[in-house]
Structure formats: structure tokens, C-alpha cells
Design an enzyme around this catalytic site. Structure first.
Site, PDB file in Angstrom:
ATOM      1  N   VAL A  19       0.857  -1.201   0.000  1.00  0.00           N
ATOM      2  CA  VAL A  19       0.000   0.000   0.000  1.00  0.00           C
ATOM      3  C   VAL A  19       0.888   1.244   0.000  1.00  0.00           C
ATOM      4  CG1 VAL A  19      -1.995  -1.012   1.239  1.00  0.00           C
ATOM      5  CG2 VAL A  19      -0.090  -0.064   2.544  1.00  0.00           C
ATOM      6  N   TYR A  66       9.124   7.332  17.182  1.00  0.00           N
ATOM      7  CA  TYR A  66       9.191   7.152  15.724  1.00  0.00           C
ATOM      8  C   TYR A  66      10.281   8.059  15.152  1.00  0.00           C
ATOM      9  CZ  TYR A  66       7.824   7.973  10.835  1.00  0.00           C
ATOM     10  OH  TYR A  66       7.830   8.122   9.471  1.00  0.00           O
ATOM     11  N   THR A 109      -1.440   8.689   2.918  1.00  0.00           N
ATOM     12  CA  THR A 109      -1.504   7.220   2.789  1.00  0.00           C
ATOM     13  C   THR A 109      -2.320   6.720   3.983  1.00  0.00           C
ATOM     14  OG1 THR A 109       0.453   6.849   4.147  1.00  0.00           O
ATOM     15  CG2 THR A 109       0.839   7.176   1.790  1.00  0.00           C
TER      16      THR A 109
END
Ligand code: NJP
Length: 251
Positions: free
Chosen positions: A12, A157, A194
Site C-alpha cells: 500500500v 518514531y 496514505t
């Protein structure tokens, strides 16, 4: 001969757009992810569109080293080896430094750092044993790998993406020490539309949607264009890092 490119996280988002663009440019692309059914669907689309390259789906959980090693050995058996490695797979979990769960941090380390490093080593060894001197390793990094934004859910992250910045520059140096012409590049996007934010804010899809609606975000295709640009630079040009933000993004 078709160059062979590995694209991680090709099911994806950015990875799927990059895989499609490379097939459009005539490469033989091995696309890997856990949801291999989605890559199979993309491969069928590429085939019916009549693109000159081919997409070969491969199921791989990148948080498991044995699965990565099996994938590289399958690529060697079936397609000789890897000429281009696009380390794209990555994820963010909402785990602040003061209260986050170790398991969430570990998953980010496994996919965002360790898998990138293992794939890089295996891709380099594959290029070396076949005397591929024009190979390319591209890491999909993040603007979060260049500055820390005041948002606790992405601090860990961000730390993993700072690691990608260091890994890419260290790789560039080791490749020079090894006297090869293989190139290393990272591409660092800001907000790309996304499913990424929906996974980060899995308990709050409204917040994810609001993130993407707040500004005109980058599209996955913008990232694919950047990959094509990096790969098409002449051999003496090594692009170190492309930082690409939506025009309206503040931080
Ligand atoms: O993310 P998403 P993007 N094993 O969630 C795969 C960076 N970036 O395309 O296994 C194997 O749509 C997953 O496949 P599956 C970001 O850090 C993004 O936006 O089927 N694969 C899927 O294909 C990342 O490095 C933004 O679930 C695994 C893919 O990874 C890259 O761009 C901003 C896996 C993730 O697709 C692509 O992100 C930024 C595993 N264990 C940086 N775990 C942004 N979107 O705003 C995950 O600064 N994958």
C-alpha cells in the site's frame, strides 16, 4: 537485462506507488510485505496496463530476520540478485517516551531500523558477489528524521528516523571505503496522504482524517517521482537526501 529492484512495504501507500513506477520504467520489481494479496492485485494491474517491467509479489514479515534472509535467497535463486533496494516499509506507533509500551518501541526498531539495516547488508552482498557497481540503496526516511516536532506520540518514531539519517550517511561512507560506485540516498517526506496516520491513530480515525485534511498533503506518487529522479541521476551524481514537504506544511 532488466534491473532487479526490491521494494519493501509494497502492499500500500508509498511502496505500492514506487513499485508501480519502477515497473512502468521497465524494472523487474520484487515487492514485499505481509499483505501479499494486495501486491498480487497490484501486479495484475501492472500486467494488464502493459507496463514494460514486472512486479513479483513476495510475502515477508520484515520484523523477522529469517524471513528477510529467505527472501534474499529466493531472489538470488529466481532472479540472480538485487540491483536496487528501496527500504520503504516503516511504521509509527503512538508510544510517548514517558508512558509508551516497550513492545511498541521494539516493533518500530525492528521494522524502521533493523530491517532497513539487514536489507541493506543483504542487498550490498548481492551486488558485490555479482560485481554490480551501479547499484543503488534508497531509504524512505522522514522529515521526522531531521527535526523533533512537539508531538509526543511520534517522538520514538522520530528517533528511529534519526537512525535512518545516520545509517544512510554511514552507508555512503562504507561504500566509498569498499571502493564501489554503489550509491546511497534517503528521501525524507513530510505528510504523505496514505494509510500511515490511520495506523498511528488507530483508536481515533477522525484525528487521522483531520491530519490529512488540514493541508494539501504529498501524494504517494510524488514520492515515486522522487525515487525515479534519484535513480535516473547520472553515475557520478549521488543525491544524499531529498527533503520534500507539502507546500503548506509548517513544521
Ligand atoms: O505507510 P503505510 P506509508 N513487514 O502505512 C509495510 C515513511 N513516511 O506508505 O505488511 C513487512 O501506508 C506495510 O505492509 P503490510 C514511513 O515511515 C511516511 O505512508 O502489508 N512490511 C506497508 O506496505 C515509511 O517508512 C509519511 O502491512 C511491513 C508499508 O510498510 C514509508 O514512508 C511521512 C511491516 C507501510 O505503508 C512508507 O509509509 C513520513 C512488516 N513487519 C515518512 N510493517 C506519511 N505517510 O505521512 C509495515 O515523514 N510494513
Amino acid at each position: 537485462k532488466n534491473r532487479v529492484a526490491l521494494v519493501t512495504g509494497a502492499s500500500v501507500g508509498i511502496g505500492a506507488a514506487v513499485a508501480r513506477a519502477l515497473v512502468q520504467h521497465g524494472l523487474k520489481v520484487v515487492g514485499c510485505a505481509r499483505s501479499v494479496d494486495k501486491i498480487e492485485k497490484l501486479a495484475a494491474e501492472c500486467e494488464s496496463a502493459g507496463y514494460p517491467g514486472v512486479l513479483i509479489p513476495y510475502k515477508c514479515d520484515l520484523s523477522v530476520e529469517e524471513e528477510i534472509l529467505s527472501m534474499f535467497s529466493a531472489i538470488k535463486t529466481l532472479h540472480q540478485g538485487v540491483d536496487v533496494c528501496i527500504n520503504n516499509a516503516g511504521l509509527a506507533r503512538p508510544e510517548p517516551l514517558l508512558s509508551g509500551k516497550t513492545e511498541g518501541w521494539r516493533t518500530m526498531i525492528d521494522v524502521n531500523i533493523l530491517a532497513v539495516t539487514i536489507c541493506t547488508r543483504e542487498a550490498y552482498q548481492s551486488m558485490k558477489e555479482r560485481n554490480v557497481d551501479d547499484g543503488h540503496i534508497i531509504n524512505i526516511n522522514s522529515m521526522s528524521g531531521h527535526r523533533v516536532v512537539p508531538d509526543s506520540v511520534v517522538h520514538f518514531y522520530s528517533a528511529t528516523k534519526y537512525a535512518v539519517t545516520a545509517l544512510t550517511e554511514g552507508l555512503r561512507q562504507e561504500l566509498r571505503e569498499a571502493k564501489t560506485h554503489i550509491r546511497a540516498t534517503c528521501i525524507s517526506p513530510g505528510l504523505v496522504e496514505t494509510g500511515f496516520a490511520f495506523k498511528l491513530h488507530a483508536n481515533n480515525p477522525e484525528q487521522a482524517a483531520a491530519t490529512y485534511e488540514s493541508i494539501r498533503c504529498l501524494k504517494a506518487e510524488d514520492m515515486a517521482n522522487a525515487v525515479i529522479y534519484v535513480l535516473s541521476a547520472p553515475p557520478h551524481v549521488q543525491i544524499g537526501d531529498i527533503q520534500m514537504r507539502p507546500t503548506e506544511q509548517m513544521s
